[in-house]
Scaffold this motif. Structure first.
Motif, PDB file in Angstrom:
ATOM      1  N   MET A   1       0.802  -1.180   0.000  1.00  0.00           N
ATOM      2  CA  MET A   1       0.000   0.000   0.000  1.00  0.00           C
ATOM      3  C   MET A   1       0.857   1.261   0.000  1.00  0.00           C
ATOM      4  O   MET A   1       0.551   2.202  -0.719  1.00  0.00           O
ATOM      5  N   LEU A   2       1.892   1.261   0.825  1.00  0.00           N
ATOM      6  CA  LEU A   2       2.790   2.408   0.884  1.00  0.00           C
ATOM      7  C   LEU A   2       3.501   2.596  -0.446  1.00  0.00           C
ATOM      8  O   LEU A   2       3.683   3.727  -0.905  1.00  0.00           O
ATOM      9  N   LYS A   3       3.871   1.489  -1.051  1.00  0.00           N
ATOM     10  CA  LYS A   3       4.562   1.537  -2.343  1.00  0.00           C
ATOM     11  C   LYS A   3       3.646   2.157  -3.398  1.00  0.00           C
ATOM     12  O   LYS A   3       4.072   2.997  -4.194  1.00  0.00           O
ATOM     13  N   LYS A   4       2.381   1.776  -3.371  1.00  0.00           N
ATOM     14  CA  LYS A   4       1.415   2.302  -4.327  1.00  0.00           C
ATOM     15  C   LYS A   4       1.209   3.801  -4.107  1.00  0.00           C
ATOM     16  O   LYS A   4       1.106   4.582  -5.056  1.00  0.00           O
ATOM     17  N   LEU A   5       1.141   4.230  -2.877  1.00  0.00           N
ATOM     18  CA  LEU A   5       0.970   5.637  -2.541  1.00  0.00           C
ATOM     19  C   LEU A   5       2.181   6.456  -3.000  1.00  0.00           C
ATOM     20  O   LEU A   5       2.031   7.545  -3.562  1.00  0.00           O
ATOM     21  N   LEU A   6       3.382   5.917  -2.782  1.00  0.00           N
ATOM     22  CA  LEU A   6       4.610   6.597  -3.189  1.00  0.00           C
ATOM     23  C   LEU A   6       4.665   6.760  -4.708  1.00  0.00           C
ATOM     24  O   LEU A   6       5.011   7.825  -5.212  1.00  0.00           O
ATOM     25  N   VAL A   7       4.295   5.717  -5.458  1.00  0.00           N
ATOM     26  CA  VAL A   7       4.278   5.786  -6.916  1.00  0.00           C
ATOM     27  C   VAL A   7       3.265   6.830  -7.378  1.00  0.00           C
ATOM     28  O   VAL A   7       3.525   7.616  -8.288  1.00  0.00           O
ATOM     29  N   SER A   8       2.112   6.895  -6.748  1.00  0.00           N
ATOM     30  CA  SER A   8       1.077   7.866  -7.105  1.00  0.00           C
ATOM     31  C   SER A   8       1.564   9.293  -6.862  1.00  0.00           C
ATOM     32  O   SER A   8       1.390  10.184  -7.699  1.00  0.00           O
ATOM     33  N   VAL A   9       2.181   9.508  -5.727  1.00  0.00           N
ATOM     34  CA  VAL A   9       2.677  10.843  -5.388  1.00  0.00           C
ATOM     35  C   VAL A   9       3.770  11.256  -6.370  1.00  0.00           C
ATOM     36  O   VAL A   9       3.780  12.391  -6.868  1.00  0.00           O
ATOM     37  N   LEU A  10       4.700  10.357  -6.686  1.00  0.00           N
ATOM     38  CA  LEU A  10       5.780  10.682  -7.629  1.00  0.00           C
ATOM     39  C   LEU A  10       5.219  10.945  -9.039  1.00  0.00           C
ATOM     40  O   LEU A  10       5.666  11.859  -9.735  1.00  0.00           O
ATOM     41  N   SER A  11       4.221  10.170  -9.435  1.00  0.00           N
ATOM     42  CA  SER A  11       3.601  10.374 -10.745  1.00  0.00           C
ATOM     43  C   SER A  11       2.944  11.736 -10.818  1.00  0.00           C
ATOM     44  O   SER A  11       3.065  12.458 -11.821  1.00  0.00           O
ATOM     45  N   MET A  12       2.253  12.122  -9.751  1.00  0.00           N
ATOM     46  CA  MET A  12       1.600  13.431  -9.726  1.00  0.00           C
ATOM     47  C   MET A  12       2.626  14.548  -9.747  1.00  0.00           C
ATOM     48  O   MET A  12       2.424  15.587 -10.388  1.00  0.00           O
ATOM     49  N   MET A  13       3.776  14.326  -9.101  1.00  0.00           N
ATOM     50  CA  MET A  13       4.833  15.344  -9.110  1.00  0.00           C
ATOM     51  C   MET A  13       5.430  15.498 -10.514  1.00  0.00           C
ATOM     52  O   MET A  13       5.708  16.618 -10.958  1.00  0.00           O
ATOM     53  N   VAL A  14       5.616  14.397 -11.212  1.00  0.00           N
ATOM     54  CA  VAL A  14       6.148  14.446 -12.575  1.00  0.00           C
ATOM     55  C   VAL A  14       5.177  15.197 -13.483  1.00  0.00           C
ATOM     56  O   VAL A  14       5.569  16.070 -14.260  1.00  0.00           O
ATOM     57  N   VAL A  15       3.885  14.866 -13.369  1.00  0.00           N
ATOM     58  CA  VAL A  15       2.870  15.554 -14.176  1.00  0.00           C
ATOM     59  C   VAL A  15       2.860  17.042 -13.852  1.00  0.00           C
ATOM     60  O   VAL A  15       2.798  17.885 -14.750  1.00  0.00           O
ATOM     61  N   ALA A  16       2.937  17.387 -12.562  1.00  0.00           N
ATOM     62  CA  ALA A  16       2.944  18.789 -12.163  1.00  0.00           C
ATOM     63  C   ALA A  16       4.165  19.516 -12.725  1.00  0.00           C
ATOM     64  O   ALA A  16       4.066  20.656 -13.193  1.00  0.00           O
ATOM     65  N   CYS A  17       5.307  18.875 -12.715  1.00  0.00           N
ATOM     66  CA  CYS A  17       6.526  19.479 -13.272  1.00  0.00           C
ATOM     67  C   CYS A  17       6.400  19.712 -14.770  1.00  0.00           C
ATOM     68  O   CYS A  17       6.813  20.752 -15.296  1.00  0.00           O
ATOM     69  N   VAL A  18       5.842  18.739 -15.473  1.00  0.00           N
ATOM     70  CA  VAL A  18       5.659  18.878 -16.921  1.00  0.00           C
ATOM     71  C   VAL A  18       4.704  20.032 -17.207  1.00  0.00           C
ATOM     72  O   VAL A  18       4.977  20.885 -18.065  1.00  0.00           O
ATOM     73  N   VAL A  19       3.599  20.087 -16.517  1.00  0.00           N
ATOM     74  CA  VAL A  19       2.623  21.167 -16.714  1.00  0.00           C
ATOM     75  C   VAL A  19       3.268  22.510 -16.401  1.00  0.00           C
ATOM     76  O   VAL A  19       3.120  23.481 -17.156  1.00  0.00           O
ATOM     77  N   PHE A  20       3.986  22.602 -15.277  1.00  0.00           N
ATOM     78  CA  PHE A  20       4.658  23.844 -14.914  1.00  0.00           C
ATOM     79  C   PHE A  20       5.669  24.247 -15.995  1.00  0.00           C
ATOM     80  O   PHE A  20       5.759  25.421 -16.364  1.00  0.00           O
ATOM     81  N   SER A  21       6.407  23.304 -16.512  1.00  0.00           N
ATOM     82  CA  SER A  21       7.400  23.601 -17.553  1.00  0.00           C
ATOM     83  C   SER A  21       6.743  24.152 -18.812  1.00  0.00           C
ATOM     84  O   SER A  21       7.227  25.115 -19.414  1.00  0.00           O
ATOM     85  N   VAL A  22       5.642  23.553 -19.229  1.00  0.00           N
ATOM     86  CA  VAL A  22       4.932  24.021 -20.425  1.00  0.00           C
ATOM     87  C   VAL A  22       4.396  25.433 -20.204  1.00  0.00           C
ATOM     88  O   VAL A  22       4.539  26.309 -21.054  1.00  0.00           O
ATOM     89  N   VAL A  23       3.800  25.676 -19.054  1.00  0.00           N
ATOM     90  CA  VAL A  23       3.265  27.008 -18.752  1.00  0.00           C
ATOM     91  C   VAL A  23       4.405  28.036 -18.727  1.00  0.00           C
ATOM     92  O   VAL A  23       4.289  29.129 -19.284  1.00  0.00           O
ATOM     93  N   ALA A  24       5.502  27.703 -18.097  1.00  0.00           N
ATOM     94  CA  ALA A  24       6.637  28.614 -18.026  1.00  0.00           C
ATOM     95  C   ALA A  24       7.203  28.884 -19.430  1.00  0.00           C
ATOM     96  O   ALA A  24       7.538  30.027 -19.763  1.00  0.00           O
ATOM     97  N   LEU A  25       7.293  27.865 -20.242  1.00  0.00           N
ATOM     98  CA  LEU A  25       7.797  28.023 -21.603  1.00  0.00           C
ATOM     99  C   LEU A  25       6.906  28.966 -22.404  1.00  0.00           C
ATOM    100  O   LEU A  25       7.392  29.893 -23.053  1.00  0.00           O
TER     101      LEU A  25
END
Length: 145
Positions: A1-25
């Motif tokens: 369960m913890l592993k699944k939560l960690l993967v979800s959080v990291l995935s959301m962080m990657v998506v947030a970084c990509v979105v932030f990068s596109v907006v900044a660009l």
């Protein structure tokens, strides 16, 4: 369960970084309205004043009326006869923008008899395909494309 939560959080962080990068660009690549208002292009473009050398050449001297340039991307073949199958005068062709004086346009052919007036082949004479030469001072078709 913890592993699944960690993967979800990291995935959301990657998506947030990509979105932030596109907006900044987009934000930093789009000029502001103030910058857009400051951009102005001329309505017409004029050629610079001719140099002293050019003005002496064209000051009514008829020897410069038949000056053409090699209007090619690579090179123009100078031939021994007004025929595409004839031998070239030299191994290498004339470089783009080479100046030549047209001595005669050959009737019923696409060739002109020319004398090279600048570059390493100055003084050479031969036949060139007239589709690949442009009168000096007229807009070129192929050069610089």
């Amino acid at each position: 369960m913890l592993k699944k939560l960690l993967v979800s959080v990291l995935s959301m962080m990657v998506v947030a970084c990509v979105v932030f990068s596109v907006v900044a660009l987009v934000f930093f690549m789009t000029p502001s309205r103030k910058a857009q208002a400051g951009i102005s292009l001329p309505s017409t473009v004029t050629d610079p004043e001719p140099s002293a050398e050019a003005s002496t050449e064209s000051s009514g001297d008829s020897t410069y009326d038949n000056i053409y340039i090699a209007d090619v991307h690579q090179s123009l073949t100078l031939r021994t006869q007004p025929d595409s199958n004839s031998s070239p005068v030299m191994e290498e062709g004339l470089a783009s923008m080479t100046k030549m004086q047209v001595i005669q346009f050959i009737d019923n052919t696409n060739f002109a008899y020319v004398e090279v007036i600048n570059g390493p082949y100055t003084g050479f004479t031969g036949y060139v395909n007239r589709d690949y030469i442009t009168r000096l001072g007229e807009p070129t078709i192929r050069v610089g494309n």
